[in-house]
Design a protein around this motif. Structure first.
Motif, PDB file in Angstrom:
ATOM      1  N   SER A 191     -51.430  22.788 -14.611  1.00 19.97           N
ATOM      2  CA  SER A 191     -52.369  22.366 -14.231  1.00 19.97           C
ATOM      3  C   SER A 191     -52.666  20.927 -14.204  1.00 19.97           C
ATOM      4  O   SER A 191     -52.145  20.088 -13.665  1.00 19.97           O
ATOM      5  CB  SER A 191     -53.358  22.977 -15.596  1.00 19.97           C
ATOM      6  OG  SER A 191     -52.740  21.720 -16.917  1.00 19.97           O
ATOM      7  N   ALA A 192     -50.702  20.316 -14.539  1.00 18.63           N
ATOM      8  CA  ALA A 192     -50.610  19.024 -14.355  1.00 18.63           C
ATOM      9  C   ALA A 192     -50.234  18.463 -13.012  1.00 18.63           C
ATOM     10  O   ALA A 192     -50.423  17.526 -12.805  1.00 18.63           O
ATOM     11  CB  ALA A 192     -49.623  19.286 -15.200  1.00 18.63           C
ATOM     12  N   LYS A 193     -49.406  19.470 -12.447  1.00 21.65           N
ATOM     13  CA  LYS A 193     -49.097  18.752 -10.912  1.00 21.65           C
ATOM     14  C   LYS A 193     -49.825  19.673  -9.617  1.00 21.65           C
ATOM     15  O   LYS A 193     -49.329  19.340  -8.530  1.00 21.65           O
ATOM     16  CB  LYS A 193     -47.960  19.542 -10.915  1.00 21.65           C
ATOM     17  CG  LYS A 193     -46.592  18.063 -11.783  1.00 21.65           C
ATOM     18  CD  LYS A 193     -45.121  18.234 -11.885  1.00 21.65           C
ATOM     19  CE  LYS A 193     -45.016  17.356 -12.594  1.00 21.65           C
ATOM     20  NZ  LYS A 193     -42.926  17.692 -12.643  1.00 21.65           N
ATOM     21  N   LYS A 194     -50.587  20.936 -10.088  1.00 18.17           N
ATOM     22  CA  LYS A 194     -51.156  21.088  -9.233  1.00 18.17           C
ATOM     23  C   LYS A 194     -51.868  20.456  -7.415  1.00 18.17           C
ATOM     24  O   LYS A 194     -52.188  20.596  -6.703  1.00 18.17           O
ATOM     25  CB  LYS A 194     -52.200  22.342  -9.403  1.00 18.17           C
ATOM     26  CG  LYS A 194     -53.378  22.056 -10.112  1.00 18.17           C
ATOM     27  CD  LYS A 194     -54.038  22.985 -10.485  1.00 18.17           C
ATOM     28  CE  LYS A 194     -55.266  22.155 -11.561  1.00 18.17           C
ATOM     29  NZ  LYS A 194     -56.457  23.332 -11.119  1.00 18.17           N
ATOM     30  N   ARG A 195     -52.385  18.889  -8.281  1.00 19.96           N
ATOM     31  CA  ARG A 195     -52.953  18.358  -7.176  1.00 19.96           C
ATOM     32  C   ARG A 195     -51.854  17.704  -6.131  1.00 19.96           C
ATOM     33  O   ARG A 195     -52.521  16.745  -4.881  1.00 19.96           O
ATOM     34  CB  ARG A 195     -53.567  16.967  -7.789  1.00 19.96           C
ATOM     35  CG  ARG A 195     -54.494  16.558  -8.472  1.00 19.96           C
ATOM     36  CD  ARG A 195     -55.500  15.243  -8.926  1.00 19.96           C
ATOM     37  NE  ARG A 195     -54.830  14.336  -7.937  1.00 19.96           N
ATOM     38  CZ  ARG A 195     -54.178  13.112  -8.368  1.00 19.96           C
ATOM     39  NH1 ARG A 195     -54.712  12.465  -9.442  1.00 19.96           N
ATOM     40  NH2 ARG A 195     -54.485  11.740  -7.400  1.00 19.96           N
ATOM     41  N   TRP A 196     -50.636  17.653  -6.566  1.00 23.57           N
ATOM     42  CA  TRP A 196     -49.286  17.337  -5.875  1.00 23.57           C
ATOM     43  C   TRP A 196     -48.405  18.078  -5.131  1.00 23.57           C
ATOM     44  O   TRP A 196     -48.168  17.866  -4.179  1.00 23.57           O
ATOM     45  CB  TRP A 196     -48.577  16.706  -6.672  1.00 23.57           C
ATOM     46  CG  TRP A 196     -48.979  15.177  -7.042  1.00 23.57           C
ATOM     47  CD1 TRP A 196     -49.958  13.544  -6.397  1.00 23.57           C
ATOM     48  CD2 TRP A 196     -49.596  14.476  -8.725  1.00 23.57           C
ATOM     49  NE1 TRP A 196     -50.090  13.259  -7.503  1.00 23.57           N
ATOM     50  CE2 TRP A 196     -50.316  13.389  -8.469  1.00 23.57           C
ATOM     51  CE3 TRP A 196     -49.916  15.811  -9.525  1.00 23.57           C
ATOM     52  CZ2 TRP A 196     -51.374  13.122 -10.387  1.00 23.57           C
ATOM     53  CZ3 TRP A 196     -50.825  15.024 -11.243  1.00 23.57           C
ATOM     54  CH2 TRP A 196     -50.852  13.631 -10.939  1.00 23.57           C
TER      55      TRP A 196
END
Ligand code: MLT
Ligand code: ZN
Length: 458
Positions: free
Chosen positions: A420-425
């Motif tokens: 979930s930490a990096k899905k924005r990127w």
């Protein structure tokens, strides 16, 4: 962290029918052990943890959840570092740790089949007992599990020689969201029969199916091993030496990098004596392993390097372990400073030195109060950018670092996954077309979206 939405008693009953009432844990005090990640950055909530012991139970649990629209976060040793195994939105946790059976080494094939809940260290020990080795190795080896390492395509310390989990995976058993069991564990090396589902599931982070068993390719066991710690006066000195060692030492097994501030922190945190009387800017931890003693080969290679300011070499296991602690204890020492933002990235090897310099500047410009800790797998261009002193939900530093990675043509996740930490990127490393195909695969395999809904896809 909001309050936990109570679970429908009918769901608990259905799940208990499958695994037995004792294996559906709803006591909040016990559930709490499954809802926060190791770093403390990702704190979720869950009404229940389900603990099947066999593949058929996993299949039946998922069939219940799919039918009733209950969302599930699969979890192994809970050593992930991107929040991919944490029930952030009140999902139930599907713990695979009880799938702990491990098979005999198949000597003809040099393979082994292990259940999802088997710790990596147990796979390594079984391989050694069989006269071989399991070369995927990571500091979390005692807790990280086969299922988790397959689901995240874990990389680790020996990637430069053996590849990561995907390269070792020769078969898989996994359960789809609706409870179908896909079993393809024959371990054939040449098997060109359509889509490679094992490798698709590997690195899918529990979003496509739940891994229950894996067939793993073993490697030769090398009894001769030598470790060296090299000190450099500059970052570029260390990265250039790393590239040279990679070119010249065939038996190279690990090529790790860290810096003066991280070494100081590790020594303070664990009361370790520093490796050298003087401090230096950068350090490489180098290990070679072979059938015959690789010491001379490694020494010759080190002698021909430029910029080496100090060297410590060890062949004895106890001294090698001491040298390894300077590198491996970074993770725990940094956690002692505060909850870190862990940005595991790769950059092209030719950009490594520039990235290491620029990333500190970039973090400082974004969050002047933050501390940046850099270490990682120099041979793979894989840097662990850890930042402390920033609130867990403050994304500004992540944004700045990952943009810099993209600018250098790197990947926003080298080996920890997206979670979930990096899905924005994700868009920084994958095109809209790629993300659309990933979404189509996800929708085809998990139409109700019950499997690890917070991970990977934006
Ligand atoms: C490591 O290389 O030590 C692991 O990836 C863990 C970490 O990044 O902290
Ligand atoms: Zn790592």
């Amino acid at each position: 962290m909001g309050s936990v939405r109570p679970i429908d008693p009918a769901v608990v009953r259905d799940l208990a029918d499958v695994v037995g009432p004792r294996q559906v844990v709803t006591d909040p005090a016990l559930v709490a052990g499954y809802t926060t990640d190791w770093t403390g950055r990702f704190a979720g909530r869950s009404p229940a943890v389900v603990r099947p012991a066999r593949t058929e139970e996993v299949a039946a649990v998922l069939a219940v959840c799919n039918r009733r629209g209950v969302r599930v976060v699969p979890q192994g040793g809970n050593t992930g570092l991107v929040g991919g195994g944490v029930p952030l939105e009140g999902e139930i946790v599907l713990s695979l740790r009880r799938l702990s059976e491990i098979g005999e080494v198949d000597h003809a094939a040099a393979q082994l089949i292990a259940g999802a809940g088997v710790p990596i260290a147990a796979v390594q020990a079984a391989a050694v007992r069989g006269g071989l080795a399991y070369p995927v190795d990571l500091a979390a080896r005692d807790s990280a599990t086969v299922g988790g390492s397959v689901a995240t395509n874990a990389g680790g310390l020996h990637f430069l020689r053996y590849g990561g989990t995907r390269e070792r995976l020769v078969g898989i058993e996994a359960v789809t969201a609706d409870g179908r069991v896909l079993r393809h564990l024959g371990g054939l090396l040449k098997d060109n029969t359509g889509y490679d589902l094992a490798r698709l599931f590997c690195g899918s982070e529990g979003t496509l199916g739940v891994v229950t068993e894996a067939a793993l390719a073993l490697s030769p066991r090398f009894d001769h091993r030598v470790t060296a710690l090299l000190a450099f006066g500059s970052v570029s000195g260390a990265t250039e030496a790393a590239a040279a060692l990679k070119r010249t030492v065939d038996s190279l097994e690990a090529l790790e990098v860290f810096f003066d501030d991280g070494l100081r922190l590790v020594c303070e945190a664990f009361a370790l004596r520093p490796p050298f009387d003087e401090e230096f800017s950068g350090y490489l931890l180098v290990e070679a392993a072979d059938r015959a003693d690789p010491s001379d080969t490694l020494s010759e290679a080190i002698d021909s390097l430029e910029g080496v300011m100090a060297v410590a070499v060890a062949s004895a296991a106890s001294r090698r372990r001491e040298l390894w602690r300077y590198r491996e204890d970074h993770t725990a020492a940094i956690n002692g400073v505060g909850v870190p933002h862990k940005l595991d990235v790769t950059v092209p090897l030719g950009r490594l030195s520039a990235f290491l310099d620029e990333v500190r500047v970039r973090v400082h410009a974004t969050a002047p109060e933050a501390q940046t800790w850099l270490f990682g797998h120099a041979g793979d261009g894989n840097v662990h950018v850890n930042v402390t002193g920033v609130a867990p939900d403050d994304d500004a530093v992540d944004d700045a670092v990952l943009e810099l990675v993209a600018h250098h043509g790197g990947s926003i996740s080298a080996e920890h996954g997206i979670g979930s930490a990096k899905k924005r990127w994700l868009h920084l490393s994958r095109s809209p077309e790629e993300i659309a195909v990933m979404r189509a695969i996800k929708d085809a395999l998990d139409p109700n979206g019950i499997l690890n809904p917070n991970a990977v896809l934006p």
